[in-house]
Design an enzyme around this catalytic site. Structure first.
Site, PDB file in Angstrom:
ATOM      1  N   ARG B  72      14.067  31.626   1.079  1.00 56.51           N
ATOM      2  CA  ARG B  72      13.032  32.387   0.184  1.00 56.51           C
ATOM      3  C   ARG B  72      11.722  32.568   0.714  1.00 56.51           C
ATOM      4  O   ARG B  72      11.018  33.582   0.385  1.00 56.51           O
ATOM      5  CB  ARG B  72      13.054  31.568  -0.855  1.00 56.51           C
ATOM      6  N   GLU B 109      15.727  13.779  -0.050  1.00 54.56           N
ATOM      7  CA  GLU B 109      15.925  12.652  -0.851  1.00 54.56           C
ATOM      8  C   GLU B 109      17.110  11.676  -0.383  1.00 54.56           C
ATOM      9  O   GLU B 109      16.848  10.443  -0.370  1.00 54.56           O
ATOM     10  CB  GLU B 109      16.303  12.976  -2.222  1.00 54.56           C
TER      11      GLU B 109
END
Lengths: 182, 191
Positions: B72, B109
């Site tokens: 993006r 994570e």
């Protein structure tokens, strides 16, 4: 199929700025690397200008760019001609409802997705990618857009590999390229 | 720092940019309110304004490199680069860039990921900015900064359209200034 006017001095500069990397991603392939074009501010500017000059004022309301290198060229064109930019993505990247189109690879298949509602029936669309090889990806993009009733007016790429006859997989959709790499 | 705190307070463009961003709940997994910028790209004026705000900020800062994070960051970075006369350098996931690369691993994570940049894309001493659509923990941007510094560039700032709460109140990331246009929206704010 149209090619950029070879006598336009900008084309030579663009062609020269593309780097060829042998044996990537596998032995025997000569990879056309546009990242070096992006480092030459004039060549990158000229690339966008050539597309904008061709497509402005033609009532194109959507520029659809194919992940990921189509995301580099598509948005500047969209912004310059007053169109929306619509990313055509690999599976599971776009959040929310999508429509998907499968297409063939050399071995196996892949899928391309577009957001539902991004493009409306009747809109005129330009599809952008950095390069056309076999035409599999661009063919999938054309089919996806056709399914929502949009009209793909042309596919545009910086580079074409003509030996792979990608043009033949685009059906009635015209193809415009700046550089043909035989 | 948020644009509204830095000269653009009350700028109507920021409100329109914020409203153009769609929130998709529970993507990519339950509990995550995904900030979807694809709807911003469908709003020509808001997309144009987004690019213009960054261009206005960076055009006189002698920036010669705009680095954009896949994928993006590719949607915003090149337009900024073209407008300010800088190179665009894509920072990519592994095995996408064909030439010789620098690699920087970073923590997710669960597990790690890796960001790469072409060797030779950036020269020592160049002034660079990093552009992405959104900054959350800053892990990706940190990796981006390290890549550029390994090539000898000076990272002047990181610019993102959206900044998640983890970075609110922080004006810097790894010692580099952070410039953010809008905060994330809740699903209730959406049209």
């Amino acid at each position: 199929m149209a090619t950029g006017d070879a006598s336009d001095p900008r084309i030579a500069g663009i062609a020269k700025s593309i780097r060829v990397i042998p044996d990537f991603p596998k032995p025997g392939i000569l990879f056309q690397d546009i990242t070096t074009l992006l480092l030459h501010t004039k060549a990158f500017r000229d690339t966008i200008d050539l597309f904008v000059e061709r497509y402005q004022g033609k009532g194109i309301s959507v520029v659809a760019g194919v992940e990921a290198r189509g995301f580099i060229f598509g948005p500047p064109i969209a912004l310059a001609i007053g169109a929306k930019f619509v990313p055509m993505r690999k599976p599971n990247k776009l959040p929310g409802p999508v429509i998907a189109e499968e297409y063939s690879l050399e071995y196996g298949t892949d899928k391309m997705e577009m957001h539902e509602g991004a493009v409306e029936a009747g809109e005129k669309v330009l599809v952008i990618d950095d390069l056309i090889a076999t035409g599999g990806t661009l063919g999938a993009a054309i089919r996806l857009l056709g399914r929502v009733g949009a009209h793909v007016v042309e596919c545009a790429c910086v580079i074409e590999l003509p030996e792979l006859k990608g043009r033949d997989r685009l059906g009635d959709t015209p193809l415009f390229v700046l550089v043909s790499s035989a | 720092m948020f644009a509204a705190e830095n000269g653009l307070k009350g700028d109507p463009r920021l409100e329109a940019i914020s409203r153009a961003i769609r929130v998709v709940p529970h993507f990519p997994k339950p509990g995550i309110m995904f900030q979807d910028i694809t709807t911003l790209l469908l709003d020509h004026k808001a997309f144009k304004d987004t690019v213009e705000i960054f261009v206005d900020r960076y055009r006189d800062m002698d920036i010669s490199v705009v680095a954009g994070v896949e994928a993006r960051g590719f949607m915003f970075g090149p337009s900024i680069a073209l407008a300010i006369g800088a190179k665009f350098v894509p920072l990519r996931k592994p095995r996408k860039l064909p030439g010789e690369v620098f690699s920087e691993e970073y923590v997710l994570e669960y597990g790690t990921d890796c960001l790469q940049m072409h060797v030779g894309a950036v020269q020592a001493g160049e002034r660079a900015i990093v552009i992405d659509d959104l900054v959350a923990t800053g892990g990706t941007l940190s990796a981006a900064i390290k890549l550029l510094e390994r090539a000898g560039a000076e990272v002047v700032e990181c610019g993102c359209v959206i900044g998640l709460p983890e970075v609110k109140g922080q004006r810097r990331l790894d010692g580099k200034p952070l410039y953010i246009l809008v905060e994330p929206r809740d699903i209730d704010d959406c049209c």
